[in-house]
Design a protein around this motif. Structure first.
Motif, short mmCIF file in Angstrom:
data_model
loop_
_atom_site.label_atom_id
_atom_site.label_comp_id
_atom_site.label_asym_id
_atom_site.label_seq_id
_atom_site.Cartn_x
_atom_site.Cartn_y
_atom_site.Cartn_z
N LYS A 296 -1.66 -1.14 -4.10
CA LYS A 296 -2.73 -0.15 -3.88
C LYS A 296 -2.05 1.18 -3.57
O LYS A 296 -0.94 1.22 -3.02
N LYS B 232 -6.78 -2.62 2.78
CA LYS B 232 -6.49 -3.52 1.65
C LYS B 232 -5.02 -3.92 1.53
O LYS B 232 -4.67 -4.72 0.67
N SER B 233 -4.14 -3.32 2.36
CA SER B 233 -2.70 -3.57 2.20
C SER B 233 -2.13 -4.40 3.35
O SER B 233 -2.59 -4.33 4.48
N TYR C 130 -2.67 5.46 -2.32
CA TYR C 130 -3.50 6.60 -1.92
C TYR C 130 -2.65 7.86 -2.05
O TYR C 130 -1.51 7.90 -1.59
N GLU D 294 -9.21 2.90 3.56
CA GLU D 294 -9.35 1.86 2.54
C GLU D 294 -7.98 1.27 2.20
O GLU D 294 -7.80 0.06 2.08
N LEU D 295 -6.97 2.18 2.07
CA LEU D 295 -5.62 1.72 1.72
C LEU D 295 -5.07 0.77 2.79
O LEU D 295 -4.57 -0.31 2.49
N GLY E 82 0.83 -1.20 0.00
CA GLY E 82 0.00 0.00 0.00
C GLY E 82 0.86 1.25 0.00
O GLY E 82 1.59 1.49 0.96
N CYS F 170 -6.91 4.13 -4.06
CA CYS F 170 -7.91 4.06 -3.00
C CYS F 170 -8.39 5.47 -2.72
O CYS F 170 -7.61 6.43 -2.86
N SER F 171 -9.62 5.62 -2.28
CA SER F 171 -10.13 6.98 -2.11
C SER F 171 -9.81 7.58 -0.74
O SER F 171 -9.93 8.77 -0.54
#
Ligand SMILES: NC(=O)c1ccc[n+]([C@@H]2O[C@H](COP(=O)([O-])OP(=O)(O)OC[C@H]3O[C@@H](n4cnc5c(N)ncnc54)[C@H](O)[C@@H]3O)[C@@H](O)[C@H]2O)c1
Length: 435
Positions: A349, A389-390, A351, A385-386, A316, A380-381
């Motif tokens: 991913k 998911k990481s 951000y 979220e980042l 991430g 990622c928004s």
């Protein structure tokens, strides 16, 4: 204080003269009988402005003497300063034979001494030398480091030609030790000098002289290469460098002097290449300038190599633009890094609050379309979220909001490429690329 100084060459001669002038009683020690008798006749062993006068005066005052008898000098003093030579070997390594010979002398002498002794190495030595020195002393004497004696690194910054002036006006006084009491005692020797006294780790003090001198050599070579280019263009190189030095914000300043990640962006790589090509067209060789881009690439490769261990994990990235506060992706080292890792099959991913793909225009959009065309699928928004998911978080620019994000992460490794914030360094699972 009663001080013994080992080595009566350049540094040793200046040290005995200036320490005596500041009120200390100093015994010089050398293997050279000629140098010892020079000092004992009130004469300096070197040619240097003002030193003859100082040695003569302090010898008459009874504050300076010299001997070849190291035992007598060590037992008769509480602090010893080591200023023996550390020349290069024919293969370019540092020859520490004189230093280790002196260490053995200390082992011999300390066997017979009961009081605590402080040994300060003023010679230029490589990191790790103080520990080896102390080991030799311990093995030879049977005495214990930090109980019977302490070792301190106290590098010398004087320049030949202005050595006495430099002794009294150092840029700073640096003392490295694992023994605060010894470091503070040594600091007393320099309390009259108009310079900051910095007490630090042994390793930091040991490497400092090499960092300084390498940078000085780099400055000279850089100025010479700029001079050579200017000469070929009939431009006044001295005026150029005078103006260069007037910029105290970016040129002569701490700015950019932070170990971290590769540079990038729309200016540095382009302008560096421009000057290199100009020099090439003028038939001027500029190896120092040419090596800058190579070392920059190595910094990216270093990160790629490090991420090899996370092959099956999701990486991430906190940031993808070339620095905080901008959406400029052109020549961003993070784009190169991510592009290479994607090519190697990594799951990634990203951000970056500044990078809004729909708003990218012109060469910036073109650049990212050429390098990571499917960037939108990776973005990622928000940071939550980042993080979710990481498996591993990677900091690529100094956006302030990232500090809080990193602090809130538990049980996930964090790789910081930019030294985001000093406070993070001791966090569990935190890895800095070059600190
Ligand atoms: N010369 C400079 O401008 C300068 C500046 C800063 C640091 N340094 C560093 O300081 C150290 C000393 O440099 P220098 O220029 O004074 O060297 P130098 O060669 O002028 O003097 C070294 C002295 O050490 C003596 N010596 C050798 N073995 C000895 C031993 N076992 N016991 C006692 N004396 C011994 C030699 O006889 C000689 O007189 C080096 O590590 C150097 O890199 C030098």
């Amino acid at each position: 204080m009663n001080i013994s100084v080992f080595g009566l060459g350049y540094v040793g001669c200046i040290s005995i003269g200036c320490l005596a002038k500041n009120g200390h009683t100093v015994t010089g020690v050398d293997v050279s009988e000629t140098k010892v008798s020079q000092i004992n006749s009130g004469k300096a062993t070197i040619i240097e402005k003002d030193i003859d006068l100082i040695i003569g005066e302090q010898h008459r005052n009874g504050r300076i003497s010299a001997t070849t008898d190291f035992k007598k000098a060590i037992t008769g003093s509480e602090v010893s300063i080591i200023a023996v030579g550390t020349p290069s070997t024919p293969h370019g390594h540092l020859n520490l034979d004189y230093i280790f010979k002196v260490a053995a002398n200390f082992g011999e002498a300390l066997k017979e001494k009961s009081g605590f002794h402080i040994i300060a190495i003023r010679s230029t030595i490589l990191p790790g030398t103080c520990d080896k020195f102390a080991k030799i002393v311990e093995d030879t004497s049977g005495k214990k480091r930090n109980i019977d004696f302490a070792i301190v690194d106290n590098p010398e910054f004087l320049r030949e030609g202005t050595a006495v002036h430099d002794y009294y006006h150092p840029p700073l006084t640096l003392i490295g030790s694992d023994n605060t009491q010894a470091a503070e005692k040594l600091a007393e020797l320099y309390k009259e000098l108009p310079a900051e006294i910095i007490i630090t780790d042994l390793g930091v003090a040991e490497i400092m002289k090499y960092v300084n001198n390498t940078f000085h050599a780099l400055k000279i070579s850089f100025a010479n290469e700029i001079g050579n280019i200017c000469k070929a263009l009939d431009i006044n190189s001295h005026e150029v460098m005078d103006i260069f030095c007037k910029d105290k914000q970016l040129n002569i300043s701490p700015y950019y002097f932070k170990p971290g990640f590769a540079y990038g962006g729309s200016c540095l790589p382009k302008d560096l290449k421009g000057l290199q090509t100009l020099a090439h067209d003028l038939y001027v060789q500029v190896p120092v300038i040419e090596s800058i881009d190579k070392t920059n690439h190595l910094q990216i490769e270093r990160a790629i190599e490090y991420f090899g261990q996370y092959k099956s994990k999701t990486l991430g990235f906190l940031g993808i633009s070339f620095k905080a506060g901008t959406d400029d992706l052109r020549n961003s080292p993070s784009v190169t890094l991510i592009e290479t890792l994607l090519g190697k099959g990594f799951d990634i991913k990203i951000y970056d609050r500044n990078v809004q793909l729909s708003r990218l225009t012109g060469t910036n959009k073109e650049y990212i379309d050429n390098h990571i065309p499917h960037l939108s699928n990776l973005m990622c928004s928000n940071t939550d979220e980042l993080v979710e998911k990481s498996d591993v978080l990677i900091v690529t620019n100094k956006e302030k909001e990232f500090i809080e994000v990193i602090n809130s992460i538990e049980n996930k490794p964090v790789v910081d490429l930019v030294y985001l914030d000093k406070s993070l360094v001791n966090k569990e699972g935190y890895y800095g690329i070059n600190w």
